[in-house]
Design a protein around this motif. Sequence first.
Motif, PDB file in Angstrom:
ATOM      1  N   LYS A 111       0.825  -1.211   0.000  1.00 54.72           N
ATOM      2  CA  LYS A 111       0.000   0.000   0.000  1.00 54.72           C
ATOM      3  C   LYS A 111       0.860   1.263   0.000  1.00 54.72           C
ATOM      4  O   LYS A 111       0.554   2.226  -0.694  1.00 54.72           O
ATOM      5  CB  LYS A 111      -0.915  -0.009   1.226  1.00 54.72           C
ATOM      6  N   GLU A 112       1.947   1.234   0.779  1.00 52.44           N
ATOM      7  CA  GLU A 112       2.785   2.430   0.893  1.00 52.44           C
ATOM      8  C   GLU A 112       3.515   2.750  -0.400  1.00 52.44           C
ATOM      9  O   GLU A 112       3.613   3.917  -0.802  1.00 52.44           O
ATOM     10  CB  GLU A 112       3.789   2.247   2.031  1.00 52.44           C
ATOM     11  N   TYR A 113       4.049   1.717  -1.038  1.00 55.27           N
ATOM     12  CA  TYR A 113       4.820   1.939  -2.263  1.00 55.27           C
ATOM     13  C   TYR A 113       4.019   1.647  -3.534  1.00 55.27           C
ATOM     14  O   TYR A 113       4.569   1.669  -4.631  1.00 55.27           O
ATOM     15  CB  TYR A 113       6.085   1.071  -2.235  1.00 55.27           C
ATOM     16  N   ARG A 114       2.724   1.352  -3.369  1.00 55.55           N
ATOM     17  CA  ARG A 114       1.806   1.116  -4.498  1.00 55.55           C
ATOM     18  C   ARG A 114       2.392   0.108  -5.491  1.00 55.55           C
ATOM     19  O   ARG A 114       2.416   0.329  -6.698  1.00 55.55           O
ATOM     20  CB  ARG A 114       1.499   2.442  -5.196  1.00 55.55           C
ATOM     21  N   ILE A 115       2.868  -1.007  -4.951  1.00 65.51           N
ATOM     22  CA  ILE A 115       3.524  -2.017  -5.779  1.00 65.51           C
ATOM     23  C   ILE A 115       2.557  -2.606  -6.793  1.00 65.51           C
ATOM     24  O   ILE A 115       2.879  -2.715  -7.989  1.00 65.51           O
ATOM     25  CB  ILE A 115       4.117  -3.133  -4.892  1.00 65.51           C
TER      26      ILE A 115
END
Length: 258
Positions: free
Chosen positions: A211-215
């Motif tokens: 979620k944080e790095y929108r992988i």
Amino acid sequence: MSAYNYNGIKPLSQMKFNISSDHCLYVVSENDMVELAKTKNIDYVDGLRTASGYVAASLDSNILRKLVKDLGFTGRAYEKKVNGKKYVIFKGRPGQRKIFTGTKYLSNNAKVVDMIVGQKGIKTSAIQGARLTIFLTVPLIVLQHVLKDRFLLNELVADLSVSLIKIGISSIVGAVFATGTTAITTIAAAPVALAIVVGLAVSYALDRLDKEYRITERLAKLLEDKTMKQVKKTAWEVEDRLRWQTANSQAMGKGVYY
């Protein structure tokens, strides 16, 4: 982890898990899932997807409870090779045990493996847990995307790919920590407990990183870009082919459309 038996098709409202020596997994048809998702809020499907990731850990927790009940919190088990064969030796509460009534079992004994004792039991549990999670999660991911207002294949492929990788990593890391614990302590319940805790922690951490790095989002964009490049390349090749056929009085579209 015990074997999973697939016993018939049931409506999703009857979907349940019987926690016993064998776990019964009720499977629903695609039509039932779609109908349920249409009558319920789409968030219900999202909730099912989230819950599916904890089913394997829940089953392992139940096995841990049975193991502690049978051996006690300090009940010990260790592996030992005798005449070329690997055995699991149990210590503690010899007259009170109901599952492991003996003191020595082959490491591949079904009872030992089902109760996640020893390295083979840990590895088998990790594989079966990952497999069960995949069986539950993948159909829900597909349904989740199909029911969106705008369905894009690249987003579905990206979501499936990242989700499967996360399941694999959490299962492997949990198994590695549990296996390593068997070399440090002989407390039978410790490896199982550690596998559950580490597996859940890694799964949670991977979700946060995603979620944080929108992988997943970035992978979907990458797949979209690659797909569009391939589509354009194919279109150019078709156009060149048609131009060549026109210039050389060849049948238009032969070898392309027919």
